[in-house]
Write a protein that holds these residues in place. Structure first.
Motif, PDB file in Angstrom:
ATOM      1  N   LYS A 174      40.370  42.921  39.084  1.00  0.00           N
ATOM      2  CA  LYS A 174      39.530  43.294  37.889  1.00  0.00           C
ATOM      3  C   LYS A 174      39.541  41.844  37.083  1.00  0.00           C
ATOM      4  O   LYS A 174      38.461  41.630  36.573  1.00  0.00           O
ATOM      5  CB  LYS A 174      40.558  44.207  36.934  1.00  0.00           C
TER       6      LYS A 174
ATOM      7  N   ASN B  18      37.012  39.718  38.890  1.00  0.00           N
ATOM      8  CA  ASN B  18      35.724  40.341  38.517  1.00  0.00           C
ATOM      9  C   ASN B  18      35.022  39.987  37.082  1.00  0.00           C
ATOM     10  O   ASN B  18      33.925  39.575  36.855  1.00  0.00           O
ATOM     11  CB  ASN B  18      35.588  42.002  38.500  1.00  0.00           C
TER      12      ASN B  18
ATOM     13  N   SER C 278      35.535  50.185  36.238  1.00  0.00           N
ATOM     14  CA  SER C 278      35.209  49.747  37.771  1.00  0.00           C
ATOM     15  C   SER C 278      34.399  48.426  37.737  1.00  0.00           C
ATOM     16  O   SER C 278      33.705  47.871  37.038  1.00  0.00           O
ATOM     17  CB  SER C 278      34.496  50.782  38.429  1.00  0.00           C
ATOM     18  N   LYS C 279      34.329  47.652  38.856  1.00  0.00           N
ATOM     19  CA  LYS C 279      33.463  46.535  39.352  1.00  0.00           C
ATOM     20  C   LYS C 279      32.167  46.615  39.128  1.00  0.00           C
ATOM     21  O   LYS C 279      31.413  45.695  38.428  1.00  0.00           O
ATOM     22  CB  LYS C 279      33.723  46.189  40.672  1.00  0.00           C
TER      23      LYS C 279
END
Length: 415
Positions: free
Chosen positions: A276, A279, A304-305
């Motif tokens: 995370k 990202n 979420s990504k």
């Protein structure tokens, strides 16, 4: 081909030691399918590998294999794996105990496919004492786990049936009932995280409670947390990497967000949390800025990504803001992009172009935080150009309904 079979069996055997039956079955399925093709085309006999690999079952001669295949539709590959894990099954001459075990499950509402799943998962315990199995089921029913809930529990965690009644199950159930002080709360927690019934009182449950009490969770707050997130009971300590991440985020111990971070670390894998962080860095934030975002709102770890990248892309390309602006406008990250952020931003952009805002940045953040009715009443309908603004807003909502919008994230705490 024999080498391929041997390799598949070796892989399955290694995985079985960790009780990853699913992966082991895939390995064996591959080997059996390959051998079946060879058998069909060249007459190669599977039985030639019987002595070497101990994985070929003659359904006509082995009572258990015939019983499992004809009554529960368990495949030869699965039976081979069960024999590998529990060799005593292959030597059984009578099936009295196994039929009694199956009968007890059927009496309690288990269907054939559910019984088959349990049989595949705990082959070593299929010939266990029928009385012992009944007593275990009765203990669970007395604690409130009955009917479909009992079926769901044991189908999902058949390992519970393998534990000693006196030394493991009774102490665990008794401890949890006393901990929750309510059969209803105990039941909710078990259904949310069935693995808690597999935890040892001395090795896991007691150390875990002491661990969380050490961080200030006590009384009603601890009970509420254990109901909402019973998986924290598996955590009895933080690793060095987890403690280092807490330090880098920099949340004060007096802050309520500090406890949120602790819970998040206890219920997430470090690899996931590190992914995370990477990202956000790929989206343009520095490591320090990412830590600041997590400090201001730890829920950012739950995004979420795809969600993050779509919103960061909109912030940079459409809103023409630098990536680190999501720290200030972090509500964007926790709102539905297509149904809330985009339509309201386009309204804000139109208002700004008409010089209708004294403080554009402050108003944008306020608009993103408004409830729907408040936004329509105070922003759209009060403006002299309300018809134009409503048209822009409705068009944005219409575009959202025709696109694959992200689900809005509920803004609730960890407990």
């Amino acid at each position: 081909m024999a080498m391929a079979m041997a390799m598949a069996m070796a892989m399955a055997g290694a995985v079985m030691k960790r009780r990853n039956y699913s992966f082991a079955l895939r390995s064996l399925n591959f080997a059996f399918e390959s051998l079946s093709i060879l058998h069909c085309h060249s007459g190669f006999a599977l039985s030639t590998l019987a002595d070497k690999n101990d994985c070929v079952i003659d359904h006509l001669e082995n009572p258990f294999a015939q019983f499992a295949c004809t009554r529960f539709n368990i495949s030869s590959v699965e039976i081979a794996l069960m024999f590998k894990w529990a060799p005593t099954l292959q030597r059984l001459q009578t099936l009295d105990k196994i039929e009694e075990f199956v009968g007890v499950l059927e009496e309690n509402g288990f269907k054939q496919e559910q019984i088959a799943k349990i049989m595949r998962s705990i082959p070593k315990h299929l010939a266990a004492s029928c009385k012992e199995t009944r007593n275990k089921l009765q203990l669970l029913k007395d604690s409130g786990i009955r009917g479909e809930k009992l079926v769901k529990l044991l189908t999902g965690r058949p390992l519970v049936l393998t534990f000693s009644l006196e030394q493991r199950l009774i102490p665990t159930v008794t401890f949890l009932l006393n901990l929750y002080q309510s059969q209803d709360l105990f039941l909710k927690s078990v259904l949310r995280y069935m693995s808690i019934l597999t935890f040892s009182v001395e090795n896991t449950l007691k150390p875990s409670i002491a661990f969380w009490e050490g961080y200030g969770f006590r009384g009603e707050e601890l009970t509420k947390l254990l109901v909402l997130r019973p998986s924290i009971l598996r955590c009895i300590s933080f690793t060095t990497a987890q403690l280092d991440l807490i330090r880098k985020i920099g949340i004060a111990k007096e802050s309520k967000s500090y406890k949120h971070v602790l819970i998040l670390l206890a219920t997430s894998r470090m690899a996931t949390l590190e992914a995370k962080i990477r990202n956000f860095q790929l989206c343009g934030l520095s490591y320090e800025e990412t830590m600041e975002l997590f400090r201001l709102n730890p829920h950012a770890f739950g995004l979420s990504k795809e969600n993050i990248r779509a919103k960061m892309d909109f912030v940079v390309k459409n809103m023409e803001l630098p990536p680190n602006s999501v720290i200030k406008y972090r509500d964007i990250l926790f709102s539905n992009l297509d149904k809330l952020v985009k339509p309201r931003f386009f309204v804000w952009k139109k208002l700004a172009s008409m010089n209708g805002l004294e403080n554009c940045n402050k108003t944008l953040r306020r608009m993103l935080n408004m409830r729907e009715a408040e936004f329509v009443t105070k922003i759209l309908k009060r403006h002299p150009e309300s018809a134009t603004l409503l048209s822009i807003y409705e068009k944005g909502l219409a575009d959202a309904s025709s696109s694959s919008a992200y689900t809005q994230i509920l803004r609730r705490g960890f407990f």
